[in-house]
Structures are given as C-alpha cells and as structure tokens.
Design an enzyme around this catalytic site. Structure first.
Site, PDB file in Angstrom:
ATOM      1  N   CYS A 133       0.817 -25.771  21.042  1.00  0.00           N
ATOM      2  CA  CYS A 133       2.058 -26.985  20.948  1.00  0.00           C
ATOM      3  C   CYS A 133       2.428 -26.802  22.753  1.00  0.00           C
ATOM      4  O   CYS A 133       3.101 -27.941  23.116  1.00  0.00           O
ATOM      5  CB  CYS A 133       3.205 -26.182  20.506  1.00  0.00           C
ATOM      6  SG  CYS A 133       2.876 -26.336  18.636  1.00  0.00           S
ATOM      7  N   GLU A 159       5.091 -13.728  24.825  1.00  0.00           N
ATOM      8  CA  GLU A 159       5.179 -14.221  23.310  1.00  0.00           C
ATOM      9  C   GLU A 159       3.515 -13.786  23.010  1.00  0.00           C
ATOM     10  O   GLU A 159       2.651 -14.057  23.931  1.00  0.00           O
ATOM     11  CB  GLU A 159       5.390 -15.372  22.889  1.00  0.00           C
ATOM     12  CG  GLU A 159       4.717 -16.617  23.892  1.00  0.00           C
ATOM     13  CD  GLU A 159       3.332 -16.987  23.175  1.00  0.00           C
ATOM     14  OE1 GLU A 159       3.158 -16.505  21.758  1.00  0.00           O
ATOM     15  OE2 GLU A 159       2.725 -17.914  23.496  1.00  0.00           O
ATOM     16  N   MET A 182       3.314 -20.478  12.742  1.00  0.00           N
ATOM     17  CA  MET A 182       4.880 -20.704  13.383  1.00  0.00           C
ATOM     18  C   MET A 182       5.640 -20.708  12.265  1.00  0.00           C
ATOM     19  O   MET A 182       6.934 -20.278  12.261  1.00  0.00           O
ATOM     20  CB  MET A 182       4.858 -21.919  14.316  1.00  0.00           C
ATOM     21  CG  MET A 182       6.287 -22.134  14.591  1.00  0.00           C
ATOM     22  SD  MET A 182       6.865 -20.771  15.921  1.00  0.00           S
ATOM     23  CE  MET A 182       5.637 -20.823  17.259  1.00  0.00           C
ATOM     24  N   ILE A 183       5.336 -21.610  11.134  1.00  0.00           N
ATOM     25  CA  ILE A 183       6.232 -21.692   9.993  1.00  0.00           C
ATOM     26  C   ILE A 183       6.462 -20.729   9.258  1.00  0.00           C
ATOM     27  O   ILE A 183       7.608 -20.217   8.920  1.00  0.00           O
ATOM     28  CB  ILE A 183       5.616 -22.737   9.071  1.00  0.00           C
ATOM     29  CG1 ILE A 183       5.869 -24.098   9.704  1.00  0.00           C
ATOM     30  CG2 ILE A 183       6.392 -22.609   7.599  1.00  0.00           C
ATOM     31  CD1 ILE A 183       7.190 -24.673   9.780  1.00  0.00           C
TER      32      ILE A 183
END
EC number: 1.2.1.70
Length: 424
Positions: free
Chosen positions: A54, A116, A195-196
């Site tokens: 992303c 991250e 991510m979801i």
C-alpha cells in the site's frame, strides 16, 4: 562488466496515494512484470525483485551499465503512464545506498508506521515471488537473506517496534472522533486479508454493536468472521446493505473501486444523512475519492491514517539511532562480501596460471628423468624453472613501470612476498 545493486521506486513519502495506486502491482502481476523487465533490458538486468505494498512499489535488481537511467521510462510504460508525470516521485539508490535502503525498509525505519512489522513479511513474499519467477540469483539472494537477518537483529536489540500506533489502531481513533464510543456502531469490513484482520481485532476490542465481513470469497470471510463472532455478507449485496453501516473499513486487492459515488450517495439518503466513517486502506483505492465530498461521509485514505500515526513515533526516536548503527555495520559487511566476489575470478585465474606452470615444469622434469639425467640435476632444474616462470610476470611489470606506478608496485612487494623484509 561489473554488476551493481539498485533500489528504485516510490513510497508514501515521495508520492501520494493517487500516484502510488497507479503503479501498484498485485501479486499475480509481479511475475509478468519481472519477465517484461528482463525482456526489455536483456542480460543487463541479471536479477530482480518487486516489492509492492500500500505504501511503496520498489524494484530491487542486480544490473550492469546504465540500466538505472532507463528504469523510470520502463516503470511508466509498464503502467501506461507518462514518464514526466511519474519521474518527480521516484527515487533511486545504488551500491551501498541500495543495500542500506533494503535494510531500512525491512527493519521498519522507512515505513509510514515507524517500526511496523508487516513490511518484513511483505518483503519475504516479494522475494518468494521473484524466486518463483526465476528472477533471483546469488547476489539478490544474499542481499535479502542478510536483509531479513538485519531486520531481526534490529527488532531484537532495539525498541523500534515499541509504542507503535498501528494503522489499525489509527482507524479506530478516526471512527471515535466522529462517533465517540463505538458501542452503538455497526461496522463493515470489506476484504479478508492481514490488514482487515488487524483492524477487526482493534474494533472488536471496542465492542461495537455489530461487525460484518464482506469478501469476494465467502469462505475466507467466514473464517475471519468466526474469530470475532461477526457475520458475513457477499460483495454483491453491498448496494442493498451499505446504508446499514456506520463504519466501513476496506482493504482489498481490487484494481477498481468497489464503492462508487452513486452507491454511497444512495446509502446516505437511506440513512437520512446520519454520518458514515469510511476508511480506505487499499492501494489502488477501494472507494472513489469523490465520495469524500459528500456532506455526511468522513472518508480517510491510507495517507490520512499515516499522518495520524506519526504522532506515536517520538517515543521511538532513540531506538532509530540504535537501529541505524546496526544497519550501517551490516551494510559495510555486505559491501565487503560483494567486493570479495569481484576478486574470486582473479584468484581463480592465478591458480589456473600457476597450475599450468607446474604441469609444464613437471612434464619437463619427467622427460629429463627418462633421458637418464640425475635426479639432483632434475630437481635443480625444476626449482629453477618454477622460480623463473612464477617471477616473470611481477619482474616484467616492475621493469616496465616508472614514476608513481613503480613506487606503488614496490610498496606492494613486501605484502605479496612477506618474507622479503626479514632477509634484507
């Protein structure tokens, strides 16, 4: 021709999401992209890997010549863009800078969310895809293995991942800005990827009224929903049911928007203009950006969340200094390994030349023995012949040299023949 390591591309600091989404590559398009790259440049691109997330699309390659100068044009053409529009957003690193960049990316130092951990897994996926495409060789294989090792070292020896405000946590904060507590919020998650899953975990902790997972593959939606006692729905039902939800979080691999302006506009009318929070974490975007112009919709992109998470980085600044020190040491180690590889062919040639001399002199000695000459004379001739031939090259170079070149050669004699000084 020598081969250089290159790192080339764009990321969240050099390009907005509107540009990043246009060069983003889903996993199934990485192999044809690598094949196209190598077909374009032929043998000049020896090895290559593409990392597309992303927040970045980057090309790592082992290449020769002026390949780096032509990569912007290739990336633009591959994505059917104008090179002039893309070029201002691109960066390029070569040699030790490219190695340093790879180490920083994998360690989370170049991420939107400092420290991250997801980027390391994404880089491993990129390497796996390149390997399956037959695009990896010794150089990049070694680079990425050391990259993964450095990332592990940074995370184990520094606090770079501590106090992290994740994108998922930031999504919850944005929803809370609009609705306050989320106990009454009906939440929809579109997609079923990592991510979801992270977002669902954070939202579930706030105990919203309901959670629903929509995904193209209903089986994956059911697997994820089962973890949070959530419901599932088909993507095809979005048009009918969108108005039910107060918070929508979307992150799919779709190349086209899933939620368009017309669909959302109808939903707001059905909701009688009660507010909706829409969080689009996908690149390319799942929600048409024009949706953000609707009065009752609070639309946030991945870049909006990135600005929010920056507020959580101050506590980790000291860890960055430690991480950079580790990375710098490992960069030097990798460059030393690369330089040693350049010497290998020379060493191999020297060994071959010495073996040729040895074989020739041994054959000469055997002929002398066959003629009946004394072993002592044969050994004397063998030793003399080896000495003369081994020294012929160095002595000829010294005799031909002059000035600074001769002084440099003379300075090397004690190092090439270390016993020489002690006999003076």
């Amino acid at each position: 021709m020598s081969v250089a390591v290159l790192a080339f591309g764009l990321n969240h600091t050099s390009a907005p999401v509107s540009v990043r989404e246009r060069v983003s590559m889903p996993v199934d398009l990485v192999k044809p992209a690598l094949e196209g790259l190598r077909a374009t440049f032929g043998g000049a691109v020896r090895e290559a890997a593409i990392l597309s997330t992303c927040n970045r699309t980057e090309l790592y390659c082992a290449a020769e010549g002026q390949v780096a100068e032509h990569l912007p044009a290739w990336l633009a053409e591959h994505n059917r863009l104008e090179a002039a529009a893309l070029r201002p957003h691109l960066y390029r690193h070569q040699h030790d800078d490219a190695v340093r960049h790879a180490f920083r990316v994998a360690s989370g130092l170049d991420s939107m969310v400092l420290g991250e951990p997801q980027i390391l897994g994404q880089m491993k996926d990129a390497v796996r895809a390149a390997n399956e495409a037959g695009a990896l060789g010794t150089l990049l294989h070694q680079l990425f293995q050391r990259t993964f090792s450095v990332a592990k070292e940074v995370r184990s020896q520094t606090a770079i991942g501590a106090h992290s405000v994740s994108m998922a946590a930031a999504a919850v904060r944005l929803a809370e800005r609009v609705f306050g507590q989320l106990e009454d919020a009906r939440t929809l998650f579109i997609g079923a990827g990592e991510m979801i899953e992270l977002c669902a975990t954070h939202f579930a902790a706030q105990r919203p009224r309901s959670m629903v997972v929509a995904n193209r593959t209903i089986e994956r939606a059911e697997t994820l929903a089962g973890r949070f006692s959530a419901q599932t729905m088909k993507l095809a039902d979005l048009t009918e049911r969108l108005a039910e939800f107060d918070v929508i979080v979307s992150c799919t691999a779709s190349s086209l928007p899933i939620l368009g302006l017309g669909m959302v506009e109808r939903a707001t009318r059905q909701r009688r203009h009660r507010p909706m929070v829409m969080i689009d974490l996908a690149v390319p975007r799942d929600i048409e950006p024009e949706v953000g112009r609707l009065d009752d919709v609070y639309l946030y992109s991945v870049d909006d969340l990135g600005r929010l998470v920056q507020s959580g980085t101050d506590a980790r600044r000291a860890a960055v200094v430690q991480a950079e020190a580790i990375i710098e040491t490992r960069v030097q180690g990798f460059m030393h390994w690369m330089q040693s590889r350049e010497v290998v062919p020379v060493i191999r040639d020297l060994h071959q030349a010495a073996d040729d001399v040895r074989a020739a002199e041994l054959e000469r000695a055997r002929r002398m023995l066959a003629r009946g000459e004394s072993p002592e004379a044969v050994l004397e001739q063998l030793a003399h012949g080896l000495t003369q031939k081994y020294l012929h090259g160095p002595l000829a170079a010294l005799n031909r040299s002059e000035g600074d070149e001769r002084r440099q050669l003379l300075a090397w004699v004690p190092r090439l023949f270390p016993g020489r000084d002690s006999r003076r």
